[in-house]
Scaffold this active site. Structure first.
Site, PDB file in Angstrom:
ATOM      1  N   PHE A 197      58.864  16.184 -87.862  1.00 57.94           N
ATOM      2  CA  PHE A 197      59.991  15.190 -88.070  1.00 57.94           C
ATOM      3  C   PHE A 197      60.051  14.778 -89.754  1.00 57.94           C
ATOM      4  O   PHE A 197      60.874  14.311 -90.180  1.00 57.94           O
ATOM      5  CB  PHE A 197      59.423  13.844 -87.395  1.00 57.94           C
ATOM      6  N   TYR A 203      35.907  10.353 -84.329  1.00 59.02           N
ATOM      7  CA  TYR A 203      37.343   9.778 -84.563  1.00 59.02           C
ATOM      8  C   TYR A 203      37.358   8.343 -84.979  1.00 59.02           C
ATOM      9  O   TYR A 203      36.740   7.632 -84.398  1.00 59.02           O
ATOM     10  CB  TYR A 203      38.060   9.450 -83.213  1.00 59.02           C
ATOM     11  N   SER A 228      47.740  18.334 -81.433  1.00 62.66           N
ATOM     12  CA  SER A 228      48.941  18.379 -82.395  1.00 62.66           C
ATOM     13  C   SER A 228      50.034  18.963 -81.986  1.00 62.66           C
ATOM     14  O   SER A 228      50.783  19.759 -82.282  1.00 62.66           O
ATOM     15  CB  SER A 228      48.570  18.814 -83.829  1.00 62.66           C
ATOM     16  N   PRO A 229      50.628  18.668 -80.584  1.00 62.88           N
ATOM     17  CA  PRO A 229      51.904  19.279 -80.123  1.00 62.88           C
ATOM     18  C   PRO A 229      52.987  19.180 -80.833  1.00 62.88           C
ATOM     19  O   PRO A 229      54.078  19.933 -80.646  1.00 62.88           O
ATOM     20  CB  PRO A 229      51.868  18.667 -78.620  1.00 62.88           C
ATOM     21  N   LEU A 230      52.949  17.941 -81.658  1.00 62.01           N
ATOM     22  CA  LEU A 230      54.174  17.755 -82.536  1.00 62.01           C
ATOM     23  C   LEU A 230      53.889  18.120 -83.918  1.00 62.01           C
ATOM     24  O   LEU A 230      54.294  17.659 -84.903  1.00 62.01           O
ATOM     25  CB  LEU A 230      54.750  16.558 -82.527  1.00 62.01           C
ATOM     26  N   ALA A 231      52.975  19.091 -84.072  1.00 68.10           N
ATOM     27  CA  ALA A 231      52.333  19.314 -85.348  1.00 68.10           C
ATOM     28  C   ALA A 231      51.963  18.153 -86.126  1.00 68.10           C
ATOM     29  O   ALA A 231      52.289  18.056 -87.427  1.00 68.10           O
ATOM     30  CB  ALA A 231      53.282  20.212 -86.025  1.00 68.10           C
ATOM     31  N   GLY A 232      51.424  17.150 -85.461  1.00 58.92           N
ATOM     32  CA  GLY A 232      50.768  15.948 -86.199  1.00 58.92           C
ATOM     33  C   GLY A 232      52.081  15.048 -86.825  1.00 58.92           C
ATOM     34  O   GLY A 232      51.878  14.485 -87.779  1.00 58.92           O
ATOM     35  N   GLY A 233      53.449  15.233 -86.352  1.00 65.61           N
ATOM     36  CA  GLY A 233      54.452  14.628 -86.803  1.00 65.61           C
ATOM     37  C   GLY A 233      55.308  15.422 -87.744  1.00 65.61           C
ATOM     38  O   GLY A 233      56.278  15.000 -88.270  1.00 65.61           O
ATOM     39  N   LYS A 234      54.723  16.532 -88.248  1.00 63.93           N
ATOM     40  CA  LYS A 234      55.479  17.299 -89.346  1.00 63.93           C
ATOM     41  C   LYS A 234      56.667  17.802 -89.200  1.00 63.93           C
ATOM     42  O   LYS A 234      57.557  17.884 -89.964  1.00 63.93           O
ATOM     43  CB  LYS A 234      54.501  18.403 -89.762  1.00 63.93           C
TER      44      LYS A 234
HETATM   45  P1  NAP Z   1      50.831  14.889 -82.438  1.00 63.09           P
HETATM   46  O1  NAP Z   1      51.407  14.311 -81.257  1.00 63.09           O
HETATM   47  O2  NAP Z   1      51.182  16.262 -82.852  1.00 63.09           O
HETATM   48  O3  NAP Z   1      51.084  13.932 -83.842  1.00 63.09           O
HETATM   49  C1  NAP Z   1      51.245  12.638 -83.731  1.00 63.09           C
HETATM   50  C2  NAP Z   1      51.747  12.057 -84.837  1.00 63.09           C
HETATM   51  O4  NAP Z   1      53.137  12.118 -84.634  1.00 63.09           O
HETATM   52  C3  NAP Z   1      51.614  10.403 -85.032  1.00 63.09           C
HETATM   53  O5  NAP Z   1      51.357  10.249 -86.345  1.00 63.09           O
HETATM   54  C4  NAP Z   1      53.038  10.291 -84.548  1.00 63.09           C
HETATM   55  O6  NAP Z   1      53.211   8.863 -85.295  1.00 63.09           O
HETATM   56  C5  NAP Z   1      53.686  10.998 -85.030  1.00 63.09           C
HETATM   57  N1  NAP Z   1      55.047  11.173 -84.087  1.00 63.09           N
HETATM   58  C6  NAP Z   1      55.292  11.308 -82.800  1.00 63.09           C
HETATM   59  N2  NAP Z   1      56.366  11.122 -82.094  1.00 63.09           N
HETATM   60  C7  NAP Z   1      57.032  10.786 -83.490  1.00 63.09           C
HETATM   61  C8  NAP Z   1      58.429  10.883 -83.624  1.00 63.09           C
HETATM   62  N3  NAP Z   1      59.338  10.668 -82.546  1.00 63.09           N
HETATM   63  N4  NAP Z   1      59.015  10.533 -84.841  1.00 63.09           N
HETATM   64  C9  NAP Z   1      57.881  10.615 -85.865  1.00 63.09           C
HETATM   65  N5  NAP Z   1      56.743  10.471 -85.607  1.00 63.09           N
HETATM   66  C10 NAP Z   1      56.206  10.758 -84.612  1.00 63.09           C
HETATM   67  O7  NAP Z   1      49.267  14.667 -82.060  1.00 63.09           O
HETATM   68  P2  NAP Z   1      48.051  14.574 -83.124  1.00 63.09           P
HETATM   69  O8  NAP Z   1      47.771  12.990 -83.275  1.00 63.09           O
HETATM   70  O9  NAP Z   1      47.890  15.328 -84.293  1.00 63.09           O
HETATM   71  O10 NAP Z   1      46.840  15.181 -82.086  1.00 63.09           O
HETATM   72  C11 NAP Z   1      46.974  14.634 -80.607  1.00 63.09           C
HETATM   73  C12 NAP Z   1      45.415  14.533 -80.200  1.00 63.09           C
HETATM   74  O11 NAP Z   1      44.884  15.736 -80.108  1.00 63.09           O
HETATM   75  C13 NAP Z   1      44.600  13.753 -81.009  1.00 63.09           C
HETATM   76  O12 NAP Z   1      44.997  12.183 -80.780  1.00 63.09           O
HETATM   77  C14 NAP Z   1      43.295  14.168 -80.583  1.00 63.09           C
HETATM   78  O13 NAP Z   1      42.965  13.531 -79.358  1.00 63.09           O
HETATM   79  C15 NAP Z   1      43.534  15.596 -80.372  1.00 63.09           C
HETATM   80  N6  NAP Z   1      42.892  16.412 -81.534  1.00 63.09           N
HETATM   81  C16 NAP Z   1      42.064  17.464 -81.635  1.00 63.09           C
HETATM   82  C17 NAP Z   1      41.782  17.963 -82.584  1.00 63.09           C
HETATM   83  C18 NAP Z   1      40.649  19.108 -82.146  1.00 63.09           C
HETATM   84  O14 NAP Z   1      40.252  19.707 -83.224  1.00 63.09           O
HETATM   85  N7  NAP Z   1      40.104  19.389 -81.039  1.00 63.09           N
HETATM   86  C19 NAP Z   1      42.177  18.106 -83.607  1.00 63.09           C
HETATM   87  C20 NAP Z   1      43.356  17.026 -83.938  1.00 63.09           C
HETATM   88  C21 NAP Z   1      43.739  16.286 -82.827  1.00 63.09           C
HETATM   89  P3  NAP Z   1      53.238   7.404 -84.394  1.00 63.09           P
HETATM   90  O15 NAP Z   1      51.772   7.136 -84.220  1.00 63.09           O
HETATM   91  O16 NAP Z   1      53.794   6.661 -85.462  1.00 63.09           O
HETATM   92  O17 NAP Z   1      53.964   7.618 -83.152  1.00 63.09           O
END
Ligand code: NAP
Length: 300
Positions: free
Chosen positions: A218, A53, A210-216
């Site tokens: 929104f 990371y 990516s429980p919020l689909a990585g922010g997609k």
């Molecule tokens: P996510 O919660 O789906 O997406 C986070 C993104 O969404 C951030 O860019 C965040 O922006 C945005 N977001 C969250 N709330 C929002 C809102 N209310 N309005 C607008 N944008 C919003 O999760 P993720 O970061 O993709 O993944 C979560 C974790 O999963 C990672 O940190 C990592 O630990 C793990 N992961 C594991 C793998 C694997 O292959 N095992 C792959 C990917 C990720 P802000 O930062 O500005 O809030």
């Protein structure tokens, strides 16, 4: 916050905090300490890392915070991953991005993670991606050595299919404790390809990246997402929940498979929203409204 039992002497908080984006948040060690403290106050005690990371920097950034306040370590569970070799200026000898699940690489990577994170042990080490060149005997050997040495307590996998987990499990004397996979109302493959059933069958709680689909959810404006957002908003009105992100988490949390969402934001108000979503109860009817909006058609 409620907890999920992962093994005899290991439990995770119902919501995990993910550090994939930590380097982007541009926080000082003091600010990272403060973020960790606020997570702990919310009951979020489990933190998800990977060696790669932030181009191999996030573990060290977190480690600097633990160095600043070493009392934090006993209050948390650390998950990290190994097995991907990125192309990076830190490794000029590499000519291709690839996987490496050799015994040497797993042991070296775990030891490097311990050093980066400034900790004596990792609670759970995951193999980040299934490796088509995996020798499971070597993986088993590496896991046993790390376990015997007390460097890693438990092991798991990420992005594995049921048959890939079963294959690796058959070489191990101890159970793999999780499969970390992409799951959200925008990404439902794991409900349809046997992954969730495999977790239920083996009493393994899956971690959802990516429980919020990585922010997609929104930012995408195509029709499917608009309909999903409309339904999430409608279910929110029915349940008195004021935001789409809370509903996205609640949809995972209400499923019987004990899905553990990994929150990817560094903003405390968004992490707080995730923690609050644990209390939301959805009816079967509401869960299916979101399912139907996600798959784009009625059930058969
Ligand atoms: P996510 O919660 O789906 O997406 C986070 C993104 O969404 C951030 O860019 C965040 O922006 C945005 N977001 C969250 N709330 C929002 C809102 N209310 N309005 C607008 N944008 C919003 O999760 P993720 O970061 O993709 O993944 C979560 C974790 O999963 C990672 O940190 C990592 O630990 C793990 N992961 C594991 C793998 C694997 O292959 N095992 C792959 C990917 C990720 P802000 O930062 O500005 O809030």
């Amino acid at each position: 916050m409620e907890r999920v039992k992962m093994a005899e002497d290991l439990s995770f908080s119902r919501i995990v905090h993910g550090l994939w984006r930590l380097a982007e948040w541009d926080m000082s060690a003091e600010e990272t300490v403060s973020l960790i403290e606020q997570c702990l106050e919310l009951g979020i005690t489990t933190f998800d890392h990977a060696d790669i990371y932030g181009d191999y920097t996030c573990e060290s950034l977190f480690g600097k915070a633990l160095e600043l306040d070493p009392t934090l370590r006993d209050k948390m569970q650390i998950v990290t991953k190994c097995g991907i070799k990125l192309l990076s200026s830190k490794f000029p000898e590499r000519s291709v991005k690839r996987y490496d699940t050799s015994r040497e690489h797993i042991i070296m990577s775990a030891e490097q993670s311990l050093n980066n994170l400034k900790t004596d042990f990792i609670d759970v080490l995951l193999i980040h991606r299934p490796d088509p060149y995996m020798n499971p005997e070597e993986v088993a050997e590496a896991f046993s050595i790390l376990k015997q040495q007390g460097k890693v307590k438990y092991f798991g996998v990420s992005n594995f299919t049921p048959s890939q987990i079963n294959m690796l499990q058959s070489y191990l004397d101890f159970p793999l404790v999780t499969n970390q996979v992409e799951i959200s109302a925008m990404h439902v493959d794991t409900f349809q390809d046997g992954t969730i059933e495999h977790c239920l069958e083996n009493r393994i709680a899956p971690m959802a990246w990516s429980p919020l689909a990585g922010g997609k959810i929104f930012s995408w404006d195509h029709l499917d997402t608009a309909e999903l957002r409309r339904v999430l908003t409608e279910v929110g009105e029915e349940t008195g929940v004021d935001s789409v992100d809370k509903l996205m988490y609640a949809w995972l949390l209400n499923h019987p498979a004990r899905i553990i969402p990994i929150v990817g934001s560094g903003k405390i108000e968004r992490i707080t929203a995730a923690a609050e979503s644990v209390k939301i109860k959805l009816s079967r009817e509401q869960w299916f409204k979101i399912w139907i909006a996600s798959i784009g058609h009625d059930v058969a």
